[in-house]
Design a protein around this motif. Structure first.
Motif, PDB file in Angstrom:
ATOM      1  N   THR A  61      29.704 -34.854   5.280  1.00 60.96           N
ATOM      2  CA  THR A  61      29.952 -34.447   3.671  1.00 60.96           C
ATOM      3  C   THR A  61      28.616 -34.083   3.001  1.00 60.96           C
ATOM      4  OG1 THR A  61      30.303 -36.575   2.958  1.00 60.96           O
ATOM      5  CG2 THR A  61      32.340 -35.272   3.443  1.00 60.96           C
ATOM      6  N   LYS A  88      41.544 -22.265  -0.682  1.00 56.56           N
ATOM      7  CA  LYS A  88      40.532 -23.329  -0.908  1.00 56.56           C
ATOM      8  C   LYS A  88      39.261 -23.016  -1.025  1.00 56.56           C
ATOM      9  CE  LYS A  88      43.456 -27.057   1.111  1.00 56.56           C
ATOM     10  NZ  LYS A  88      43.455 -28.164   2.056  1.00 56.56           N
ATOM     11  N   GLU A  92      36.313 -27.637  -2.039  1.00 57.79           N
ATOM     12  CA  GLU A  92      37.431 -28.517  -1.932  1.00 57.79           C
ATOM     13  C   GLU A  92      37.735 -28.960  -0.455  1.00 57.79           C
ATOM     14  OE1 GLU A  92      40.869 -25.947  -3.340  1.00 57.79           O
ATOM     15  OE2 GLU A  92      40.147 -26.145  -5.527  1.00 57.79           O
ATOM     16  N   MET A  93      37.129 -28.005   0.377  1.00 56.55           N
ATOM     17  CA  MET A  93      37.258 -28.041   1.857  1.00 56.55           C
ATOM     18  C   MET A  93      36.468 -29.236   2.224  1.00 56.55           C
ATOM     19  SD  MET A  93      39.585 -26.125   3.719  1.00 56.55           S
ATOM     20  CE  MET A  93      38.703 -25.709   5.391  1.00 56.55           C
ATOM     21  N   GLU A  95      35.125 -31.824   0.586  1.00 55.90           N
ATOM     22  CA  GLU A  95      35.567 -32.994  -0.023  1.00 55.90           C
ATOM     23  C   GLU A  95      37.102 -33.630   0.956  1.00 55.90           C
ATOM     24  OE1 GLU A  95      36.311 -32.463  -4.103  1.00 55.90           O
ATOM     25  OE2 GLU A  95      34.304 -32.478  -4.584  1.00 55.90           O
ATOM     26  N   LYS A  96      38.212 -32.563   0.967  1.00 55.96           N
ATOM     27  CA  LYS A  96      39.092 -33.056   1.466  1.00 55.96           C
ATOM     28  C   LYS A  96      39.285 -33.107   3.124  1.00 55.96           C
ATOM     29  CE  LYS A  96      42.076 -31.674  -2.358  1.00 55.96           C
ATOM     30  NZ  LYS A  96      42.992 -30.616  -2.633  1.00 55.96           N
ATOM     31  N   SER A  97      38.919 -32.167   3.704  1.00 50.85           N
ATOM     32  CA  SER A  97      38.705 -32.150   5.142  1.00 50.85           C
ATOM     33  C   SER A  97      37.555 -31.483   5.609  1.00 50.85           C
ATOM     34  CB  SER A  97      40.022 -31.535   5.722  1.00 50.85           C
ATOM     35  OG  SER A  97      40.060 -30.026   5.242  1.00 50.85           O
ATOM     36  N   LYS A 100      37.897 -29.895   9.466  1.00 44.39           N
ATOM     37  CA  LYS A 100      38.582 -28.645   9.669  1.00 44.39           C
ATOM     38  C   LYS A 100      37.351 -27.652   9.251  1.00 44.39           C
ATOM     39  CE  LYS A 100      42.566 -26.139   8.507  1.00 44.39           C
ATOM     40  NZ  LYS A 100      43.794 -26.215   7.693  1.00 44.39           N
ATOM     41  N   LYS A 127      32.948 -38.060   8.586  1.00 43.94           N
ATOM     42  CA  LYS A 127      32.561 -38.099   7.174  1.00 43.94           C
ATOM     43  C   LYS A 127      31.326 -39.021   6.800  1.00 43.94           C
ATOM     44  CE  LYS A 127      36.896 -37.033   5.090  1.00 43.94           C
ATOM     45  NZ  LYS A 127      37.972 -37.604   3.894  1.00 43.94           N
TER      46      LYS A 127
END
Length: 141
Positions: A61, A88, A92-93, A95-97, A100, A127
């Protein structure tokens, strides 16, 4: 007469490479990962054999992006039903995943065959700075 040697699956020695994504540019990091997964950095590279190494990316991240990509770049998904397109942003990508996000980026640089699907399985993304593969790791870049 010299004959070019082709790599055989039984002869390939795989290493584990740890890459720290902290303060690295995303695109440059992804191209390095794709090269290592494919095996192009080895002298025994053969296009039709998976001779690449395992790659572990830590601090996923904390990677850098240039320009306004975090707000402007969008990723789309579609389930197949009418009106089911979802999008997205890159922020957002991330932070969340982030796993992926890295898989999508690397997958685009690998062959679109069974060989490419086998190569992408050797990518591990985390992460934080901790990962469960400390026993396997041999190299750090």
């Amino acid at each position: 007469m010299e004959i070019t040697k082709t790599a055989k699956v039984s002869e390939i020695k795989r290493d584990w490479v740890v890459l720290d994504a902290k303060d690295k540019t995303f695109g440059r990091l992804i191209t390095e990962v794709a090269t290592i997964l494919r095996g192009k950095h080895k002298p025994c590279y053969t296009p039709n054999v998976d001779c690449g190494d395992f790659v572990i990316i830590i601090n996923a991240t904390e990677v850098k992006f240039s320009g306004m990509k975090l707000e402007d770049k969008e990723y789309f998904t579609h389930s197949g039903y009418f009106g089911s397109t979802k999008s997205k942003t890159l922020k957002e990508m991330l932070e969340k995943s982030p796993e992926k996000l890295y898989h999508l980026a690397v997958r685009g640089m690998l062959p679109k065959t069974k060989l490419g699907r086998a190569m992408i399985k050797k990518l591990k993304v985390y992460k934080g700075s901790e990962h469960p593969h400390t026993a396997q790791t041999t190299k750090s870049k």
